[in-house]
Enzyme design. Structure first.
Site, PDB file in Angstrom:
ATOM      1  N   GLU A 122     -13.924  40.035 -43.538  1.00 39.83           N
ATOM      2  CA  GLU A 122     -14.110  40.085 -42.084  1.00 39.83           C
ATOM      3  C   GLU A 122     -15.544  39.710 -41.688  1.00 39.83           C
ATOM      4  O   GLU A 122     -15.972  40.010 -40.573  1.00 39.83           O
ATOM      5  CB  GLU A 122     -13.765  41.475 -41.525  1.00 39.83           C
ATOM      6  N   HIS A 145     -15.508  48.585 -39.112  1.00 41.92           N
ATOM      7  CA  HIS A 145     -14.056  48.404 -39.055  1.00 41.92           C
ATOM      8  C   HIS A 145     -13.400  49.398 -40.008  1.00 41.92           C
ATOM      9  O   HIS A 145     -13.865  49.567 -41.135  1.00 41.92           O
ATOM     10  CB  HIS A 145     -13.687  46.976 -39.466  1.00 41.92           C
ATOM     11  N   HIS A 147      -9.332  51.791 -40.641  1.00 42.57           N
ATOM     12  CA  HIS A 147      -7.892  51.877 -40.361  1.00 42.57           C
ATOM     13  C   HIS A 147      -7.536  53.299 -39.926  1.00 42.57           C
ATOM     14  O   HIS A 147      -6.928  54.049 -40.689  1.00 42.57           O
ATOM     15  CB  HIS A 147      -7.098  51.466 -41.607  1.00 42.57           C
ATOM     16  N   GLU A 175     -14.492  64.106 -22.880  1.00 44.43           N
ATOM     17  CA  GLU A 175     -15.692  63.399 -23.347  1.00 44.43           C
ATOM     18  C   GLU A 175     -15.461  61.894 -23.515  1.00 44.43           C
ATOM     19  O   GLU A 175     -16.421  61.116 -23.546  1.00 44.43           O
ATOM     20  CB  GLU A 175     -16.210  64.003 -24.651  1.00 44.43           C
ATOM     21  N   HIS A 216      -3.113  47.249 -37.223  1.00 46.66           N
ATOM     22  CA  HIS A 216      -4.085  47.037 -38.310  1.00 46.66           C
ATOM     23  C   HIS A 216      -5.191  48.094 -38.308  1.00 46.66           C
ATOM     24  O   HIS A 216      -5.349  48.820 -39.270  1.00 46.66           O
ATOM     25  CB  HIS A 216      -4.664  45.619 -38.194  1.00 46.66           C
TER      26      HIS A 216
END
Ligand code: 13P
Ligand code: ZN
Length: 289
Positions: A122, A145, A147, A175, A216
């Site tokens: 990525e 990133h 999952h 919040e 994803h």
């Protein structure tokens, strides 16, 4: 100074371990990047570009996109196929420091990934995001990133619409709109690991700090590791509450209403984007306007 002994590297490694322990990084899932400060690069300069005990040779390689805004900068990045779980015990095998060339189209590995490997698949998304963030605010340095389970689950049941997704998350914790008043972006399923998804994500990151990749995972950004990890944690926690509520009912009995959200603006010095504070049809189901 050894890379492992610097404050920024220790913050990076700790975040990988914390993220794994949250359950957001099965196998090699997830990746992290950090745009180093000039003084941090200077601190470790004598450790960069030494390949005696390394499988690396420092050759320039294609990024797969162009980031001229980041020319000549240094980044710490997780390796492709490497496990977040292994970063803390063995950072030099799982993480690297790269330099972007003067054209912004190539990189070379200057430290780490000593047993071989390359930066995360990525990398185009990370660098395109970091370029956008640098323009937004030169002190935004972290792109993350992972999952997160509940956020991913929601992408099967909520419309893939930024306004609806954000509003339903906002309602799950007071919040939320204080932490991310610009809401969250949502991308439909796209092929991961390339320029196209990187461009789509960084387009969202021009205004928002959080982008969901349907079916994803998610991307978060911030000034430092605490802020970025905290953002992911906040969204995932709210997503977990929403999953629990949806497991009980498809309609809420009561919730945080738009005029209640607006009361937060003054005392918390935020300006919650009105896009997300639309009036809902009375009796609307969760995920409906
Ligand atoms: P990498 O191992 O290449 O970082 O890929 C993991 C991932 O989560 C892809 O989206
Ligand atoms: Zn992923």
């Amino acid at each position: 100074m050894r890379v492992e002994d610097t404050k920024f590297a220790q913050g990076f490694f700790r975040m990988c371990g914390d993220s794994f322990r949250q359950g957001w990084n099965e196998r090699n899932g997830g990746n992290l990047s950090y745009r180093m400060k000039a003084e941090e690069a200077a601190l470790v300069r004598d450790r960069l570009g030494r390949y005696e005990d390394s499988a690396q040779d420092g050759a320039w390689q294609e990024i797969g996109t162009a980031v001229p805004e980041l020319a000549g900068e240094y980044f710490m990045v997780t390796g492709s196929g490497k496990y977040f779980r292994n970063v803390e015990p063995d950072p030099a095998s799982n993480v690297c420091i790269i330099e972007v060339d003067e054209t912004g189209t190539k990189f070379r590995i200057l430290w780490g990934l000593v047993s071989g490997g390359r930066p995360t698949s990525e990398l185009p998304t990370h660098l395109l995001n970091l370029a956008v963030l640098k323009k937004r605010d030169a002190d935004m340095r972290v792109v993350y990133h992972c999952h997160p389970t509940n956020v991913i689950a929601l992408t099967y049941v909520l419309p893939l619409d930024s306004e609806i997704f954000t509003r339903e998350i906002f309602e799950m914790a007071t919040e939320c709109p204080i932490v991310f008043p610009e809401g969250i972006g949502v991308l439909p399923w796209m092929l991961c690991g390339g320029r196209e998804i990187g461009e789509a994500t960084s387009e969202q990151m021009k205004k928002q700090d959080f982008v969901v990749w349907a079916h994803h995972g998610a991307f978060a950004c911030g000034h430092d590791f605490d802020e970025t990890f905290g953002l992911m944690h906040t969204v995932e926690k709210a997503a977990e509450v929403l999953i629990k509520v949806m497991s009980i009912t498809d309609r809420k009995r009561q919730t945080i209403e738009p005029e209640m959200f607006r009361k937060l603006n003054g005392p918390f010095h935020v300006s919650i984007n009105e896009r997300f504070l639309y009036e809902k049809t009375p009796g609307a189901r969760i995920g409906e306007r």
